[in-house]
Design an enzyme around this catalytic site. Structure first.
Site, PDB file in Angstrom:
ATOM      1  N   ASP A 151      38.733  31.415  61.954  1.00 44.37           N
ATOM      2  CA  ASP A 151      39.890  31.460  61.056  1.00 44.37           C
ATOM      3  C   ASP A 151      39.510  30.931  59.680  1.00 44.37           C
ATOM      4  O   ASP A 151      38.551  30.161  59.532  1.00 44.37           O
ATOM      5  CB  ASP A 151      41.024  30.621  61.646  1.00 44.37           C
ATOM      6  CG  ASP A 151      42.390  30.989  61.067  1.00 44.37           C
ATOM      7  OD1 ASP A 151      42.492  32.046  60.405  1.00 44.37           O
ATOM      8  OD2 ASP A 151      43.348  30.239  61.289  1.00 44.37           O
ATOM      9  N   GLU A 188      37.754  33.570  54.741  1.00 43.34           N
ATOM     10  CA  GLU A 188      37.612  34.359  53.500  1.00 43.34           C
ATOM     11  C   GLU A 188      36.513  33.823  52.564  1.00 43.34           C
ATOM     12  O   GLU A 188      35.898  34.669  51.885  1.00 43.34           O
ATOM     13  CB  GLU A 188      38.962  34.398  52.758  1.00 43.34           C
ATOM     14  CG  GLU A 188      40.038  35.131  53.485  1.00 43.34           C
ATOM     15  CD  GLU A 188      40.639  34.314  54.643  1.00 43.34           C
ATOM     16  OE1 GLU A 188      41.148  34.915  55.591  1.00 43.34           O
ATOM     17  OE2 GLU A 188      40.574  33.066  54.593  1.00 43.34           O
ATOM     18  N   ASP A 191      48.176  36.611  58.499  1.00 45.54           N
ATOM     19  CA  ASP A 191      49.439  35.934  58.818  1.00 45.54           C
ATOM     20  C   ASP A 191      50.637  36.777  58.397  1.00 45.54           C
ATOM     21  O   ASP A 191      51.401  36.415  57.493  1.00 45.54           O
ATOM     22  CB  ASP A 191      49.473  34.562  58.142  1.00 45.54           C
ATOM     23  CG  ASP A 191      48.413  33.623  58.683  1.00 45.54           C
ATOM     24  OD1 ASP A 191      47.927  33.860  59.801  1.00 45.54           O
ATOM     25  OD2 ASP A 191      48.072  32.650  57.983  1.00 45.54           O
TER      26      ASP A 191
END
Length: 798
Positions: free
Chosen positions: A404, A407, A476
């Site tokens: 998670d 990026e 999300d």
């Protein structure tokens, strides 16, 4: 190639809308061929043009004063000698493979690409540097539709928009999102070609936002390299692009089951209770996913611990072992951030595992979870430190990994990566950080666990991330109807770009919205997306076992259908690993005119799916592709003609789903987990229609866990075929067994749909057999007894 052929190519090109002049001051000074690479020299630099195959050609521009950088993070295909021919004329030269031809105008300088004699795409403005950005422009046809640029919710045809190339989360997004977690420097055209810009640095991809017929790639620096990929069909384009950047290895079979996941299970007791609840409710389950509470009691302050919180999970290893006995795998979240308050901070600093600042010290900065450093994947110390943590956790029983915030979510430009003497700034590696994180795990498995298939769930990636087995999700997304509406487009676009396992948090992630209708419709869609994983914030339960009774019943039926379809879905996954064709496919793949359609899509070749994405929907438009084809309602058997759009009435129990006439659909008995799955007794559905003279299909099977099982010869493929003529329907089965595979005993319950009248006779391998026929349903059933390496010919006299 003859001079006459070259002249015809050039005449076609000059008459094309692509025939725009580039920079009028540029001209070709000289050219040289070095084996299969053509070098061109202009006043401002040199070009290297190199075929990878007859359908893939790479072009690199090296400005004066710069050195050639051969490193690619995306490309894995080795160039081969395709017999390219070089033809020189007074005004132009041609460098032609049997497929793609590169035509270079001498003055003014212009590079154009043709595929089998037809103009494909051409550079328009050439290379330029403006406002700290380096750019390359291409000319577009007036009616050309464009796709790509990574994960976005911007409309299926993305022409007319400009996209930032900088991976970034968009918390709680809905129907539209212009920037999401995986951006890719890739453009695909409705003319069946792709342009891949082989440079991961931050930048922009402009799909003709100025409405002047220009596709423009812009970057802060780095390689000026791109590949042109072409094909006769979309299947060819997918195959050629994934040959260039790598194919997705087949995931473990349990990845196609149901997941229990939320933000998040806080204790061992709670986690055990959830797994037990699924068993009690007879809802199949294959994995439980633990969010960040596995290593800390609080959301903030503990990220980077990456070790079990023994207060909350005192017997984690025993818990995971107990789950394994029930067929349930354990997946852990990990993040690349190590907070200065975490238990491992000093260890990470001491091991030189972190990215640095300009002074060479560990870079620290604040974000939502606390004051943090970032694992440096670009120095060996960082990779080794991170991988050893994974190895230790795996030894304790962890079966899969969730990456998670990769990026990375917060990544200041001043952060430095890599060893001394080879430092790179954050903006140079930002877009490949998630890609290289997946690489770390995939390569670690190949080295230390070479017989196992990893499960790698990641929020961010890059071109070619599929070859590491990355399973991306769409971030999300808001728990809203708008959030659901954006998901098909995102998944279809990412499948076209190689990452065929893009999926969503089923039910939506962000926000406390309690809407059982939305939840059920999302899960019904999830049956026909690559991964079935409900996940959300815990203020509203994402697991079906905790929903209202009606929602639970409908969700259970969706999960049961997902498990019944395992033989079909697993075969789709195998096909993707071999050909690059995505599991979810746009109607565009079958109808050139469907350039903007994302409301209806294909699941594999044979299913047509139309998710319900509006509350209280009483009508739905469904487009049935391919004129003169026939589609059967999967649930009722009603027939629909292809090449038209119809209005249908949705029902609560399922979304509109259809099966192509002539399709073979293998289905299995529903099990509580894929541990108990068996392909030894299959319901083989065949969808007969008099208009279909021949059909074909196949079922792939292996042990569901061995890495590279197909290449190792540890597999079986059962091939199905049909022929229909003069009142006689023949259905045949033939089994191919891998060289290292022991033949499996398999039986089939053949179910032939749309048999209008009771057959006069049915034979199996020439012998008459008993059969059943249901006139109301039009269903013929024939039992094929279990046998090793099943092979049979069924003849139905109609």
């Amino acid at each position: 190639m003859t001079n006459i052929t070259t002249a015809r190519l050039l005449l076609g090109l000059l008459c094309s809308p692509l025939a725009f002049a580039q920079n009028a001051g540029r001209e070709l000074h000289s050219y040289t061929r070095h084996q299969d690479t053509l070098e061109l020299r202009t006043g401002d630099g040199r070009y290297l043009i190199k075929p990878y195959s007859a359908q893939v050609v790479e072009t690199t521009f090296i400005p004066n004063g710069e050195q050639y950088d051969p490193a690619s993070h995306a490309v894995v295909l080795a160039p081969v000698d395709v017999g390219a021919t070089l033809t020189a004329g007074e005004r132009q030269i041609s460098f032609a493979t049997p497929g793609l031809s590169v035509v270079v105008e001498r003055k003014p300088f212009r590079i154009s690409y043709l595929y089998k004699g037809k103009p494909l795409v051409a550079e328009k403005g050439g290379y330029a540097r403006v406002d700290k950005l380096e750019s390359i422009e291409f000319a577009l046809d007036g009616d050309e539709a464009l796709y790509g640029a990574g994960a976005r919710a911007a409309g299926m045809n993305r022409r007319g928009q400009r996209f930032q190339l900088y991976n970034r989360a968009d918390y709680g997004y809905g129907k539209r999102s212009m920037l999401l977690n995986t951006t890719m420097p890739l453009a695909l055209s409705s003319k069946k070609y792709a342009l891949h810009f082989d440079n991961p640095q931050a930048g922009w991809l402009d799909f003709d936002s100025r409405r002047d017929g220009t596709l423009r790639y812009e970057a802060i620096g780095g390689r000026k390299t791109y590949q042109v990929v072409a094909g006769d069909s979309w299947a060819d384009v997918m195959a050629n692009y994934t040959a260039l950047t790598g194919r997705q290895p087949l995931p473990p079979r349990w990845a196609f089951g149901n997941f229990a996941s939320r933000f998040g299970y806080k204790t061992e007791q709670e986690t055990r209770a959830v797994v037990e609840r699924f068993a009690q409710e007879k809802i199949p389950l294959d994995a439980v996913v633990l969010d960040l509470f596995w290593f800390g009691k609080e959301v903030k302050g503990t990220m980077g611990n990456l070790a079990w919180d023994r207060d909350s999970f005192p017997n984690a290893e025993r818990m995971m072992a107990d789950f394994r006995k029930r067929g349930v795998k354990t997946v852990l979240i990990t993040e690349p951030f190590v907070l200065t308050t975490s238990q491992r901070w000093q260890e990470a600093v001491r091991r030189q595992a972190l990215a640095t600042d300009g002074a060479g010290k560990p870079a620290t900065y604040d974000f939502y979870f606390g004051n943090t450093g970032l694992v440096d994947l670009y120095r060996p110390e960082g990779r080794d430190w991170f991988w050893n943590i994974y190895k230790e956790l795996k030894a304790g029983g962890v079966a899969g990994w969730w990456g998670d915030l990769g990026e990375p979510e917060v990544h200041p430009s001043w952060v430095q990566h890599g060893p001394d003497g080879a430092k790179r700034g954050a903006d140079q590696v930002h877009n490949i950080y998630g890609h290289d994180w997946a690489r770390l795990i995939a390569e670690g498995y190949r080295k230390d666990f070479p017989d196992e298939r990893p499960f790698i769930l990641m929020r961010a990636g890059y071109s070619g991330s599929q070859r590491f087995g990355m399973i991306p999700w769409s971030g999300d997304v808001g728990r809203s109807w708008g959030g659901l509406q954006s998901q098909v487009e995102i998944a279809l676009q990412m499948g076209m770009q190689g990452l065929a396992y893009m999926h969503s948090d089923l039910g939506g992630f962000a926000g406390p919205m309690l809407d059982d209708e939305l939840y059920v419709r999302w899960l019904q869609y999830g049956v026909f997306q690559p991964i079935f994983r409900p996940h959300a914030q815990s203020d509203v339960a994402p697991e079906p076992v905790f929903r209202s009774e009606r929602a639970k019943v409908l969700a259970r039926e969706a999960v049961w259908l997902r498990y019944a379809m395992l033989p079909y879905n697993y075969t789709l996954a195998f096909d993707n690993s071999q050909t690059g064709m995505p599991l979810m496919r746009p109607i565009l793949f079958e109808e050139d005119e469907a350039t903007a359609m994302a409301t209806t899509y294909l699941w594999g070749r044979d299913f047509l799916v139309s998710p319900v994405v509006e509350p209280g929907a009483t009508r739905q438009e469904v487009h049935f592709p391919v004129k003169d084809s026939v589609w059967f309602d999967f649930h009722t058997g009603a027939q629909h003609r292809g090449g038209i759009t119809e209005v249908v009435k949705p029902v609560d129990a399922h979304i509109p789903v259809y099966v192509r006439a002539g399709a073979f659909v293998p289905m299995a008995k529903v099990v509580q987990s894929t541990r108990d799955y068996s392909a030894r007794q299959i319901d083989l559905h065949y969808y007969h229609h008099p208009s279909v003279a021949a059909g074909e299909g196949r079922m792939y099977d292996d042990d569901g866990e061995t890495a590279d099982a197909y290449a190792k010869g540890r597999y079986e493929i059962v091939r199905f075929a049909s022929r229909h003529a003069a009142g006689r329907l023949e259905i045949s089965l033939h089994t191919e067994t891998g060289k290292a595979q022991s033949p499996q005993e398999r039986g089939f319950a053949l179910k032939v749909h749309n048999v209008a009248a009771r057959p006069r006779a049915v034979t199996v391998d020439g012998r008459a057999v008993r059969f059943s026929w249901n006139g109301r349903q039009g269903m013929l059933e024939v039992a094929l007894a279990p046998r090793r390496q099943p092979s049979a010919q069924v003849v139905v006299t109609l």
